[in-house]
Design a protein around this motif. Sequence first.
Motif, short mmCIF file in Angstrom:
data_model
loop_
_atom_site.label_atom_id
_atom_site.label_comp_id
_atom_site.label_asym_id
_atom_site.label_seq_id
_atom_site.Cartn_x
_atom_site.Cartn_y
_atom_site.Cartn_z
N PHE A 153 0.85 -1.19 0.00
CA PHE A 153 0.00 0.00 0.00
C PHE A 153 0.88 1.24 0.00
O PHE A 153 2.08 1.18 0.26
N THR A 154 0.24 2.36 -0.31
CA THR A 154 0.94 3.64 -0.37
C THR A 154 0.33 4.57 0.66
O THR A 154 -0.88 4.58 0.87
N GLY A 155 1.17 5.36 1.32
CA GLY A 155 0.70 6.33 2.29
C GLY A 155 1.78 7.35 2.58
O GLY A 155 2.93 7.22 2.14
N ARG A 156 1.41 8.36 3.33
CA ARG A 156 2.33 9.42 3.69
C ARG A 156 2.96 9.12 5.05
O ARG A 156 2.27 8.77 5.99
N ILE A 157 4.27 9.25 5.12
CA ILE A 157 5.00 8.92 6.35
C ILE A 157 4.71 9.97 7.42
O ILE A 157 4.85 11.16 7.19
N GLY A 158 4.32 9.47 8.59
CA GLY A 158 4.02 10.35 9.71
C GLY A 158 5.01 10.14 10.85
O GLY A 158 6.20 9.93 10.63
N SER A 195 3.70 5.81 11.80
CA SER A 195 2.32 6.15 11.42
C SER A 195 2.31 6.47 9.93
O SER A 195 3.12 7.27 9.46
N ILE A 196 1.39 5.84 9.22
CA ILE A 196 1.25 6.08 7.79
C ILE A 196 -0.14 6.66 7.54
O ILE A 196 -1.15 6.06 7.92
N VAL A 197 -0.19 7.83 6.92
CA VAL A 197 -1.46 8.45 6.57
C VAL A 197 -1.91 7.83 5.26
O VAL A 197 -1.21 7.90 4.25
N VAL A 198 -3.06 7.17 5.30
CA VAL A 198 -3.59 6.51 4.13
C VAL A 198 -4.87 7.21 3.67
O VAL A 198 -5.60 7.78 4.47
N ASN A 199 -5.10 7.17 2.38
CA ASN A 199 -6.27 7.80 1.78
C ASN A 199 -7.10 6.71 1.13
O ASN A 199 -6.71 6.13 0.12
N HIS A 200 -8.25 6.40 1.73
CA HIS A 200 -9.16 5.40 1.19
C HIS A 200 -10.34 6.12 0.54
O HIS A 200 -11.26 6.57 1.23
N LYS A 201 -10.26 6.31 -0.77
CA LYS A 201 -11.34 6.95 -1.52
C LYS A 201 -11.74 8.29 -0.93
O LYS A 201 -12.91 8.59 -0.72
N GLY A 202 -10.73 9.10 -0.60
CA GLY A 202 -10.99 10.43 -0.07
C GLY A 202 -11.10 10.52 1.44
O GLY A 202 -11.15 11.60 2.00
N ARG A 203 -11.14 9.38 2.11
CA ARG A 203 -11.21 9.37 3.58
C ARG A 203 -9.82 9.10 4.12
O ARG A 203 -9.22 8.07 3.84
N LEU A 204 -9.32 10.03 4.92
CA LEU A 204 -7.98 9.90 5.48
C LEU A 204 -8.01 9.15 6.79
O LEU A 204 -8.94 9.29 7.58
N GLY A 205 -7.00 8.37 7.02
CA GLY A 205 -6.84 7.66 8.28
C GLY A 205 -5.37 7.45 8.57
O GLY A 205 -4.52 7.68 7.71
#
Length: 172
Positions: free
Chosen positions: A115-120, A128-138
């Motif tokens: 998966f792809t995400g932003r490093i936190g 912590s990885i910020v993930v975007n699931h169809k516009g919903r951030l988690g």
Amino acid sequence: MAPDRDEVAALVEPIVGDAGLDVDDVSVRRGPGSGETSITVVVDGEGGVGLDALTDLTRAVTARFDEQSWAQEYALEVMSRGVDSPLVLPRHWRRNRGRKAELVVRDADGNEETFTGRIGNLDDETVSIVVNHKGRLGIREVALADVDSAVVTVEFGEPSPAEMKLATGAQP
């Protein structure tokens, strides 16, 4: 006689450390027969490594190498970590906070997920990885020990302000 990796690392680590940088990798490749030895030193730093710093390091390392008995024929390359270098050490994750990365993670059963995400944020054992699931951030907490591979991905557009706020620890 050409040096081995440990000998080269022992020579360059104090020089690189004095420059406020870290040695990320050292490789020594011997040419065929009595040919030239290729030595590559990869360095990293908190704010990246500029060309001037690489030039200064190359001069300092060359001067140190030239004092060695094996210094007849060698080629030296001092370089910074590339954007495609794997994120292996905690400092790699910390220095790339806010950047997007592709991770391959393995669970306890041996199942692999990419998966792809932003490093936190990073602590001793998790990132912590910020993930975007169809516009919903988690935020997904990933144990460093579960990461099989991770590499920063190149982004051509501006990151979402909400993603950046989550990655840097501020609430959106």
